[in-house]
Design an enzyme around this catalytic site. Structure first.
Site, PDB file in Angstrom:
ATOM      1  N   HIS A  59      57.667 -22.069  53.572  1.00  0.00           N
ATOM      2  CA  HIS A  59      56.961 -22.912  52.605  1.00  0.00           C
ATOM      3  C   HIS A  59      57.515 -24.320  52.674  1.00  0.00           C
ATOM      4  CE1 HIS A  59      55.143 -24.252  48.853  1.00  0.00           C
ATOM      5  NE2 HIS A  59      54.289 -23.261  49.050  1.00  0.00           N
ATOM      6  N   ASP A  74      51.784 -15.113  49.764  1.00  0.00           N
ATOM      7  CA  ASP A  74      50.709 -14.543  50.571  1.00  0.00           C
ATOM      8  C   ASP A  74      51.128 -13.317  51.363  1.00  0.00           C
ATOM      9  OD1 ASP A  74      48.800 -16.358  49.767  1.00  0.00           O
ATOM     10  OD2 ASP A  74      49.619 -17.870  51.104  1.00  0.00           O
TER      11      ASP A  74
HETATM   12  N1  CMC Z   1      57.062 -18.374  61.456  1.00  0.00           N
HETATM   13  C1  CMC Z   1      57.883 -18.831  62.434  1.00  0.00           C
HETATM   14  N2  CMC Z   1      58.487 -20.029  62.389  1.00  0.00           N
HETATM   15  C2  CMC Z   1      58.245 -20.801  61.350  1.00  0.00           C
HETATM   16  C3  CMC Z   1      57.392 -20.402  60.294  1.00  0.00           C
HETATM   17  C4  CMC Z   1      56.803 -19.127  60.374  1.00  0.00           C
HETATM   18  N3  CMC Z   1      55.998 -18.695  59.408  1.00  0.00           N
HETATM   19  N4  CMC Z   1      57.345 -21.377  59.366  1.00  0.00           N
HETATM   20  C5  CMC Z   1      58.116 -22.363  59.825  1.00  0.00           C
HETATM   21  N5  CMC Z   1      58.666 -22.021  61.016  1.00  0.00           N
HETATM   22  C6  CMC Z   1      59.635 -22.808  61.806  1.00  0.00           C
HETATM   23  C7  CMC Z   1      58.974 -24.007  62.474  1.00  0.00           C
HETATM   24  O1  CMC Z   1      58.511 -23.675  63.766  1.00  0.00           O
HETATM   25  C8  CMC Z   1      60.124 -24.985  62.503  1.00  0.00           C
HETATM   26  O2  CMC Z   1      61.019 -24.603  63.534  1.00  0.00           O
HETATM   27  P1  CMC Z   1      61.885 -25.727  64.324  1.00  0.00           P
HETATM   28  O3  CMC Z   1      62.721 -26.390  63.280  1.00  0.00           O
HETATM   29  O4  CMC Z   1      62.647 -24.938  65.333  1.00  0.00           O
HETATM   30  O5  CMC Z   1      60.862 -26.642  64.935  1.00  0.00           O
HETATM   31  C9  CMC Z   1      60.858 -24.722  61.191  1.00  0.00           C
HETATM   32  O6  CMC Z   1      60.570 -23.354  60.874  1.00  0.00           O
HETATM   33  C10 CMC Z   1      60.395 -25.621  60.045  1.00  0.00           C
HETATM   34  O7  CMC Z   1      59.013 -25.436  59.886  1.00  0.00           O
HETATM   35  P2  CMC Z   1      57.976 -26.568  59.533  1.00  0.00           P
HETATM   36  O8  CMC Z   1      56.673 -26.256  60.199  1.00  0.00           O
HETATM   37  O9  CMC Z   1      58.583 -27.917  59.730  1.00  0.00           O
HETATM   38  O10 CMC Z   1      57.835 -26.319  57.975  1.00  0.00           O
HETATM   39  P3  CMC Z   1      56.718 -26.938  57.080  1.00  0.00           P
HETATM   40  O11 CMC Z   1      57.336 -27.156  55.755  1.00  0.00           O
HETATM   41  O12 CMC Z   1      56.037 -28.085  57.726  1.00  0.00           O
HETATM   42  O13 CMC Z   1      55.623 -25.753  57.052  1.00  0.00           O
HETATM   43  C11 CMC Z   1      54.372 -23.878  56.383  1.00  0.00           C
HETATM   44  C12 CMC Z   1      55.442 -24.903  55.991  1.00  0.00           C
HETATM   45  C13 CMC Z   1      54.008 -23.042  55.168  1.00  0.00           C
HETATM   46  C14 CMC Z   1      53.072 -24.612  56.862  1.00  0.00           C
HETATM   47  C15 CMC Z   1      54.919 -22.997  57.528  1.00  0.00           C
HETATM   48  O14 CMC Z   1      56.114 -22.364  57.100  1.00  0.00           O
HETATM   49  C16 CMC Z   1      53.912 -21.946  57.997  1.00  0.00           C
HETATM   50  O15 CMC Z   1      53.027 -22.271  58.819  1.00  0.00           O
HETATM   51  N6  CMC Z   1      54.000 -20.680  57.469  1.00  0.00           N
HETATM   52  C17 CMC Z   1      53.057 -19.650  57.829  1.00  0.00           C
HETATM   53  C18 CMC Z   1      51.765 -19.875  57.072  1.00  0.00           C
HETATM   54  C19 CMC Z   1      51.907 -19.491  55.608  1.00  0.00           C
HETATM   55  O16 CMC Z   1      52.396 -18.428  55.266  1.00  0.00           O
HETATM   56  N7  CMC Z   1      51.400 -20.406  54.742  1.00  0.00           N
HETATM   57  C20 CMC Z   1      51.338 -20.138  53.321  1.00  0.00           C
HETATM   58  C21 CMC Z   1      52.144 -21.074  52.514  1.00  0.00           C
HETATM   59  S1  CMC Z   1      52.202 -20.501  50.817  1.00  0.00           S
HETATM   60  C22 CMC Z   1      50.618 -20.800  50.241  1.00  0.00           C
HETATM   61  C23 CMC Z   1      50.508 -22.115  49.565  1.00  0.00           C
HETATM   62  O17 CMC Z   1      51.314 -22.413  48.664  1.00  0.00           O
HETATM   63  O18 CMC Z   1      49.558 -22.853  49.937  1.00  0.00           O
END
Ligand code: CMC
Length: 437
Positions: free
Chosen positions: A313, A371
């Site tokens: 998240h 989720d």
């Molecule tokens: N699986 C594998 N790796 C992950 C995941 C995941 N679900 N989420 C983040 N990472 C990794 C990402 O690749 C990055 O790695 P590195 O530092 O090596 O490049 C690191 O963790 C940081 O991730 P980020 O993408 O910079 O984090 P963010 O804050 O931009 O993204 C997120 C948050 C929710 C978009 C992402 O965690 C994700 O895509 N999760 C899966 C989708 C999901 O479950 N979304 C629902 C969110 S809750 C509903 C809501 O409140 O809307």
């Protein structure tokens, strides 16, 4: 807002004059540096793709502390709301700032209930969609189309119009979501039944048919209501910011909320519950618990493009408080339905355990989000997977409206207009067609 005594000073290494900027303190949470005059005074913009360090507005509605895993609606912790209140009380709280007393609760429930039907003409509009349309495609269309049916509540600057459009949206969303579902399965629409609760009514419209009545089960209705409460608002997330930006042009409330529905659809936002359940089903097809190691290896491989859906998240870096409640609800629902041996739930638990112990996830502070569990709960209730995000949209509508109304009432409200760092070609002459390569 009164600035604090501390100021931020921006200085430049090329000797350009430095600039003082006021700092404002919120009631809780990080202070903000006011950069409103930055461009006027320095000719420079700030650069913050994804809004990692930018507060786009001030708000009194929802507070999240990602490190503590805390989430408050108007100051009230969601755990307490989920325990003691129903969804319509939560709606009242988000819209008006306080929980209703008994009389206010009664009147508000009656008011919403009076608006549950949609214009009969809407079903003909719905018929224009293919039967296999995704429910979110239908919802984006239906919600936007409300502005074509309710002309008396489309002036966003008129408080009465905003009030009535808010009630209409909250009341009609369950009817629209269930219509979208019934249309795709080829069953007749079920009209609302106003002596049922908000959530009970939604479930009946989903699952009753003209030849078979649906008797809502209390545990399942409570679980549905809890899903609605937990998804009701989430401060300035992508869809809410979309609603604010869309509404900032002065467009009508139905159009602004339709923009929120469209944004919510994406798999990184509201589409994650559908994506999480699809992922569990994929792993199950691959061989289930036995194949978790293989699947986790794929998730950790940056080139695979596979993510552990329902994990991570942007704000919650400790745990998602909604996930804890949804996990509890998951147990209650599966027990009530005698599904405690549900293979998908067992798989989810095994996946969760392995991920929580794996350094890849621990070091990146990736925890299950709401989720991860809400899909399992909805599936057990009988909600088909493609409808999950539409259920989320139903629940989030009140949050979008509360945020939209707050924006309109804000003295600093103006049309949202981000700027850019332009990296494209500078001015050049158009090449005649025969000379283009
Ligand atoms: N699986 C594998 N790796 C992950 C995941 C995941 N679900 N989420 C983040 N990472 C990794 C990402 O690749 C990055 O790695 P590195 O530092 O090596 O490049 C690191 O963790 C940081 O991730 P980020 O993408 O910079 O984090 P963010 O804050 O931009 O993204 C997120 C948050 C929710 C978009 C992402 O965690 C994700 O895509 N999760 C899966 C989708 C999901 O479950 N979304 C629902 C969110 S809750 C509903 C809501 O409140 O809307």
């Amino acid at each position: 807002m009164t600035p604090s005594d501390v100021k931020a000073t921006l200085s430049f290494s090329d000797g350009s004059p430095s600039m003082d900027m006021p700092i404002f303190k919120g009631s809780v949470g990080p202070d903000v540096i006011d950069i409103c005059k930055l461009y006027a005074q320095t000719g420079k913009f700030t650069y913050d793709p994804g809004f990692l360090s930018t507060a786009a507005c001030q708000s009194n509605i929802t507070y999240i502390d990602g490190d503590k895993g805390e989430r408050l609606y108007r100051g009230d912790p969601i755990e307490q709301l989920a325990e003691h209140c129903n969804y319509l009380e939560t709606c009242y709280l988000l819209l008006k700032g306080e929980l209703p007393n008994a009389a206010q609760k009664h009147d508000f429930t009656k008011l919403v209930t009076n608006h549950t039907m949609v214009n009969e003409q809407m079903q003909f509009f719905l018929r224009g969609f293919r039967r296999d349309a995704h429910p979110m495609a239908i919802m984006t269309g239906l919600v936007g189309a409300l502005s074509a049916f309710y002309h008396d509540s489309t002036d966003i600057t008129n408080p009465q119009h905003r009030e009535i459009s808010a009630i209409r949206l909250i009341a009609k969303m369950p009817t629209l979501v269930s219509m979208a579902y019934k249309y795709t399965v080829g069953q007749p629409y079920i009209y609302p039944k106003n002596d049922l609760s908000y959530s009970g009514n939604f479930m009946r419209m989903m699952f009753a048919t003209p030849c078979e009545e649906y008797v809502p089960n209390d545990v399942l209705v409570r679980a549905m209501d809890r899903i609605f409460i937990l998804h009701a608002d989430h401060e300035q997330n992508a869809s809410t910011s979309t609603v604010r930006l869309c509404g900032s042009s002065g467009t009508n409330p139905f159009a602004a909320i339709a923009a929120g529905v469209a944004c919510l659809w994406g798999p990184a936002h509201g589409g994650a519950n559908e994506a999480a359940l699809n992922m569990l089903e994929d792993v199950q097809r691959m061989g289930g618990v036995e194949k978790i190691g293989e699947f986790i290896a794929k998730v950790k491989d940056k080139n695979s493009g596979v993510k552990l859906m329902g994990f991570g998240h942007r704000v919650y870096k400790n745990y998602d408080p909604r996930a804890k409640l949804m996990r509890e609800t998951c147990y209650e629902v599966l027990n009530a339905l005698g599904l405690h041996d549900d293979p998908l739930f067992k798989l989810a638990m095994a996946l969760e355990k392995i991920a929580l112990e794996d350094d890849y996830f621990v070091s990146r502070k990736l925890y299950p989000n709401v989720d991860f569990y809400s899909g399992i709960v909805q599936r057990a209730i009988g909600i088909p997977t493609p409808l999950f995000t539409a259920v989320f949209a139903l629940a989030r509508t009140v949050g979008w409206i509360a945020q939209l109304n707050e924006m309109i009432g804000d003295a600093e409200y103006k049309i949202g207009r981000p700027r850019q760092l332009f990296m494209g070609s500078t001015a050049r002459n158009v090449t005649p067609i025969l000379q283009r390569s």
